[in-house]
Design an enzyme around this catalytic site. Structure first.
Site, PDB file in Angstrom:
ATOM      1  N   SER A  38       0.795  -1.231   0.000  1.00  0.00           N
ATOM      2  CA  SER A  38       0.000   0.000   0.000  1.00  0.00           C
ATOM      3  C   SER A  38       0.826   1.279   0.000  1.00  0.00           C
ATOM      4  O   SER A  38       0.292   2.347  -0.278  1.00  0.00           O
ATOM      5  CB  SER A  38      -0.929   0.008   1.214  1.00  0.00           C
ATOM      6  OG  SER A  38      -0.172  -0.152   2.399  1.00  0.00           O
ATOM      7  N   MET A  39       2.101   1.195   0.289  1.00  0.00           N
ATOM      8  CA  MET A  39       2.934   2.396   0.182  1.00  0.00           C
ATOM      9  C   MET A  39       2.946   2.895  -1.256  1.00  0.00           C
ATOM     10  O   MET A  39       3.178   4.075  -1.505  1.00  0.00           O
ATOM     11  CB  MET A  39       4.377   2.096   0.607  1.00  0.00           C
ATOM     12  CG  MET A  39       4.536   1.731   2.063  1.00  0.00           C
ATOM     13  SD  MET A  39       4.195   3.108   3.143  1.00  0.00           S
ATOM     14  CE  MET A  39       5.733   4.011   2.951  1.00  0.00           C
TER      15      MET A  39
END
Ligand code: NAG
Ligand code: NAG
Ligand code: NAG
Ligand code: NAG
Ligand code: NAG
Ligand code: NAG
Ligand code: NAG
Ligand code: NAG
Length: 381
Positions: A38-39
């Protein structure tokens, strides 16, 4: 999740291929391919039907500082690190999410890049694909999708009869950007904390070695598909994110900084293992080069930087609870000044903080938080 097949219009493709092979001179690399969690996810999870809503970010207030305040699936108030690194390479933003692309556009998108990252995924296939997110697009699937596209792209370029520049050149000159591993550490640290498994009753080294074995296989598979330039970001001090702070408090195991020490310890042990993995691979695989970003060092840099005295570390901008550890959605409280917070939500940095990281990855001095070279040096012709 089933692998998506590719039915292509050859005529349209060859036209676009022509453009791709000539063009895009202003970009520092032909294409960027993004893998991981998700970064750097820019919306793949929006397209995964069974993905838990907590592992999606396509609703307000995510994207409140993005163009038109649009929630896109980025786990940020604005741009994320994939966007910011792509911008430093002179693209408008991250390439689009793989799962958003039609079969027809997939192959042409190879010329400027595709983002395969999926929030919640990890180095292990089980990470994310369980109680936490129900279903994610695993690293195995991300890498497999890239390989099949690269193979098809290569045969198209060969059949177009061009001699000057080949598809293999395009892939090998492009940047592979990977941010993964944090979710494996989250899930493992959660498990040992909640089940109160003492260090004498577990073998962290063995677990971390398993992560490295998976990481090695992904890099080898990407290399086998023609990739040679790898930008890798290590997991950060995962025990300091708001949700882990809340967990540490609940189980009375907070360290002096109020973080979940056992999770930070795991990140700290994993970092040198990633560093030696990459060094070994670069010796083993001809022409393979890399830039490793030390996210732990960078977090310390931001934490300790006295020019940021008002940056809030121990509370998310969006989310209720002692640390902002509860879900960020339109009913959650939100801070006034988003750029004065390290964390946007319970896991992810604000746009302002990820920009510092992207900048450090791209042009930070070699040997400080990027090793052995920065991304700008990595992509230099
Ligand atoms: C892409 O092609 C595969 C098989 O070739 C098909 O199963 C899939 O539904 C197609 N997807 C789209 C979005 O057209
Ligand atoms: C966790 O285990 C240790 C012994 O290993 C024990 O002293 C401690 O009370 C346990 N904590 C909880 C919350 O059960
Ligand atoms: C932990 O696992 C590693 C790798 O399998 C092994 O070398 C080591 O001896 C183990 N440590 C303990 C305390 O069992
Ligand atoms: C943590 O400490 C508090 C106060 O000392 C106690 O009430 C609580 O039961 C403890 N929680 C755990 C999980 O040990
Ligand atoms: C972190 O690691 C250090 C050194 O290996 C150890 O002394 C400490 O107990 C660990 N802390 C936690 C919370 O696991
Ligand atoms: C502090 O951060 C700013 C950017 O926010 C940077 O320009 C500066 O060099 C940093 N200073 C130190 C001492 O790390
Ligand atoms: C936000 O999340 C909370 C907790 O899961 C939930 O109770 C609430 O209904 C959600 N609000 C919206 C607008 O979805
Ligand atoms: C918001 O926070 C940033 C970073 O601390 C600061 O530079 C800026 O002046 C703040 N803006 C407002 C409107 O307070």
């Amino acid at each position: 999740m089933a692998s998506r097949g590719r039915a292509l219009s050859l005529v349209a493709l060859c036209l676009l291929l022509e453009l791709a092979l000539q063009g895009a001179a202003e970009h520092l690399v032909p294409a960027v391919f993004v893998f991981g969690d998700s970064m750097v996810d820019v919306g793949n999870n929006n397209f995964i039907e069974k993905c838990d809503i907590g592992c999606q970010a396509n609703y307000p207030p995510f994207g409140i500082d993005y163009l038109n305040h649009k929630p896109t699936g980025r786990f940020s108030n604005g741009y994320n690190m994939a966007d910011q690194l792509a911008q430093l390479l002179q693209f408008d933003e991250s390439p689009p999410p793989f799962l958003s692309l039609s079969n027809e556009s997939l192959s042409t998108r190879m010329s400027t890049g595709i983002n395969f990252a999926s929030g919640g995924s990890g180095l292990l296939d089980v990470t994310g694909n369980g109680p936490v997110c129900t279903q994610v697009f695993s690293m195995t699937e991300q890498v497999r999708s890239f390989r099949s596209l690269a193979r098809m792209w290569g045969s198209l370029v060969r059949s177009s009869g061009r001699k000057d520049r080949t598809a293999a050149d395009l892939v090998s000159e492009s940047l592979i950007f990977i941010s993964v591993g944090s979710n494996d550490l989250f899930e493992y640290a959660d498990y040992i904390t909640k089940a109160n498994i003492s260090s004498s009753n577990r073998n962290d080294t063995e677990y971390l070695q398993g992560l490295i074995a998976s990481y090695t296989s992904y890099i080898k598979a990407l290399y086998a598909a023609g990739a040679t330039k790898f930008g890798v970001l290590s997991p950060s001090l995962v025990g300091c994110c708001p949700l882990q702070r809340a967990l540490a408090k609940e189980f009375n195991v907070s360290d002096q900084s109020g973080c979940l020490g056992v999770a930070n310890n795991l990140s700290q042990q994993l970092y040198p293992m990633i560093a030696s993995m990459l060094q070994d691979l670069s010796l083993e695989l001809p022409d393979m080069s890399y830039s490793l970003g030390d996210a732990i060092g960078m977090a310390g840099f931001v934490f300790k930087n006295t020019s940021n005295p008002h940056l809030t570390f121990d509370h998310a901008c969006c989310g209720s609870g002692d640390f902002g550890e509860n879900v960020c959605n339109s009913s959650a409280p939100m801070c006034q000044n988003r750029s004065s917070f390290f964390f946007w939500d319970r896991f992810h940095p604000t746009d302002a903080v990820s920009a510092i990281t992207a900048n450090e990855l791209f042009q930070g001095p070699a040997g400080r938080f990027v090793h052995p070279i920065n991304v700008h040096q990595l992509v230099a012709p």
